[in-house]
Design a protein around this motif. Sequence first.
Motif, mmCIF file in Angstrom:
data_model
loop_
_atom_site.group_PDB
_atom_site.id
_atom_site.type_symbol
_atom_site.label_atom_id
_atom_site.label_comp_id
_atom_site.label_asym_id
_atom_site.label_seq_id
_atom_site.Cartn_x
_atom_site.Cartn_y
_atom_site.Cartn_z
ATOM 1 N N ILE A 149 -0.143 -53.096 -6.312
ATOM 2 C CA ILE A 149 1.050 -52.357 -5.867
ATOM 3 C C ILE A 149 2.184 -52.267 -7.197
ATOM 4 O O ILE A 149 2.880 -51.127 -7.265
ATOM 5 C CB ILE A 149 1.991 -53.516 -4.939
ATOM 6 C CG1 ILE A 149 1.053 -53.698 -3.614
ATOM 7 C CG2 ILE A 149 3.320 -53.185 -4.740
ATOM 8 C CD1 ILE A 149 1.733 -54.474 -2.722
ATOM 9 N N HIS A 160 2.756 -49.575 -2.868
ATOM 10 C CA HIS A 160 1.702 -49.846 -1.769
ATOM 11 C C HIS A 160 1.456 -48.687 -0.913
ATOM 12 O O HIS A 160 0.041 -48.682 -0.343
ATOM 13 C CB HIS A 160 2.704 -50.811 -0.827
ATOM 14 C CG HIS A 160 3.646 -50.279 -0.160
ATOM 15 N ND1 HIS A 160 3.782 -49.427 0.929
ATOM 16 C CD2 HIS A 160 4.813 -50.763 -0.121
ATOM 17 C CE1 HIS A 160 4.781 -49.153 1.392
ATOM 18 N NE2 HIS A 160 5.685 -49.802 0.683
ATOM 19 N N TRP A 189 -0.543 -48.711 3.913
ATOM 20 C CA TRP A 189 -0.832 -49.972 4.020
ATOM 21 C C TRP A 189 -2.390 -50.088 4.213
ATOM 22 O O TRP A 189 -3.231 -50.890 4.092
ATOM 23 C CB TRP A 189 -0.082 -50.882 4.842
ATOM 24 C CG TRP A 189 1.293 -51.462 4.074
ATOM 25 C CD1 TRP A 189 2.430 -50.749 4.412
ATOM 26 C CD2 TRP A 189 1.478 -52.214 2.965
ATOM 27 N NE1 TRP A 189 3.392 -51.296 3.768
ATOM 28 C CE2 TRP A 189 2.737 -52.252 2.909
ATOM 29 C CE3 TRP A 189 0.778 -52.906 2.211
ATOM 30 C CZ2 TRP A 189 3.435 -52.928 1.703
ATOM 31 C CZ3 TRP A 189 1.049 -53.841 1.151
ATOM 32 C CH2 TRP A 189 2.488 -53.722 1.082
ATOM 33 N N ARG A 219 0.373 -56.188 3.754
ATOM 34 C CA ARG A 219 2.014 -55.743 4.088
ATOM 35 C C ARG A 219 2.441 -57.239 4.152
ATOM 36 O O ARG A 219 3.453 -57.530 3.512
ATOM 37 C CB ARG A 219 2.014 -55.036 5.258
ATOM 38 C CG ARG A 219 3.362 -54.491 5.156
ATOM 39 C CD ARG A 219 3.816 -53.432 6.301
ATOM 40 N NE ARG A 219 3.232 -53.876 7.570
ATOM 41 C CZ ARG A 219 3.974 -54.810 8.389
ATOM 42 N NH1 ARG A 219 4.969 -55.220 8.153
ATOM 43 N NH2 ARG A 219 3.468 -55.177 9.647
ATOM 44 N N TRP A 227 2.735 -59.349 1.036
ATOM 45 C CA TRP A 227 3.494 -58.861 0.137
ATOM 46 C C TRP A 227 5.002 -59.011 0.590
ATOM 47 O O TRP A 227 5.830 -59.592 -0.207
ATOM 48 C CB TRP A 227 3.181 -57.236 -0.071
ATOM 49 C CG TRP A 227 4.079 -56.665 -0.901
ATOM 50 C CD1 TRP A 227 5.320 -55.778 -0.610
ATOM 51 C CD2 TRP A 227 4.387 -56.621 -2.398
ATOM 52 N NE1 TRP A 227 6.160 -55.573 -1.861
ATOM 53 C CE2 TRP A 227 5.392 -55.981 -2.917
ATOM 54 C CE3 TRP A 227 3.614 -57.174 -3.333
ATOM 55 C CZ2 TRP A 227 5.653 -55.639 -4.107
ATOM 56 C CZ3 TRP A 227 3.682 -57.312 -4.662
ATOM 57 C CH2 TRP A 227 5.130 -56.444 -5.079
#
Length: 329
Positions: free
Chosen positions: A30, A35, A38, A55, A58
């Motif tokens: 990332i 990102h 996803w 996701r 993160w």
Amino acid sequence: MGRSPCKELQTGLKKGPWTNEEDQKLVDYIQKHGHGSWRALPKLAGLNRCGKSCRLRWTNYLRPDIKRGKFSSEEEQSILNLHSILGNKWSTIATHLPGRTDNEIKNFWNTHLKKKLIQMGIDPMTHRPRTDVLASLPHLIALTNLAELINYRQNQWDDDSLRMQFRQSEAVQMAKFQNLLLQSTATAAAAVTTQTGYQTEQPADATTVNISQDNNVSMNTTTESRYLPHLEIPLVDSSKQPFVGNNTIHELNEYCSGLSTQLISPNSTQVSVGNNIMKGDPCFANSADYAGSCAIDGKDTTTLSSFWQEIDGDDQFCLDNNFIYEYEY
DNA sequence: AAATGTTACAACCGCCAGCTT
DNA sequence: GAAGCTGGCGGTTGTAACATT
């Protein structure tokens, strides 16, 4: 509509706790590429996870701007205030607490604040005193009946050993009733005090049931040194005139900012514009939105939300039963 | 010291809204 | 307009850590 979420999970992708190695791979990717999609990310980053899992990892854990550690009392108070207005809108609440994620706030609410409110006799959903104290009424009635029964049987029984046996079993019952009474009285005390404002570090009255040697039952109220946990609950400001009648949006806004910590809590905010009912959050938005302020917790000066942009500053409003209505001419 | 209960929180699941095709 | 895709949200679960018995 659409596919089932994270379908990849059925195809042997890893679940459960993330390893340091996986975290590092995700962060590295990332930081280099962002990102992006996803769904495509795990493959590109060399992770055997579904995109959704990446996701969440993160946003809830790896993001560099996340503030970790215990919630401060200011944050705690903010959550309480915001929850009283927004309900379980964790993501919206999170936008007002920099560095905190919706998941973290939700967990904190469920494990700490909710219990704290319940202990104080406050309904965590409505932020109002719980009414189920009335549910203990039947127990009080039963207690009275029991006392009468004891006196009745005392007259009937001459056998000392039998009476002793009865006393023991009834003493257990009495102890249970006493416990119930203590709980309900604490709830009632909290309910009464919170109706008049903030209740912090104040002693709660407690009713005790005394069972004397000859089975006479008496109740007396004592002021016990049991202190409620320190917590401020946003409530209607009783000293302030109710916000009713026709008001401009500026007046409404001024009213809100004047409330400081004692903000009236609309359980559901609805704005009636013509025939359209708009649901929304009139007190929170980005600073770029409608130029008016609404102070929460005496510190958090926020502005009216974006949909209020549609509304002219001189439109007439009425706050009734926690709903805000616009008057149409 | 071991068993059991409780708490805290990361992670998952199902649903939904908005966008694209 | 229908179908599919994606990201986001809120509720729930699983489990490690800690506390109590």
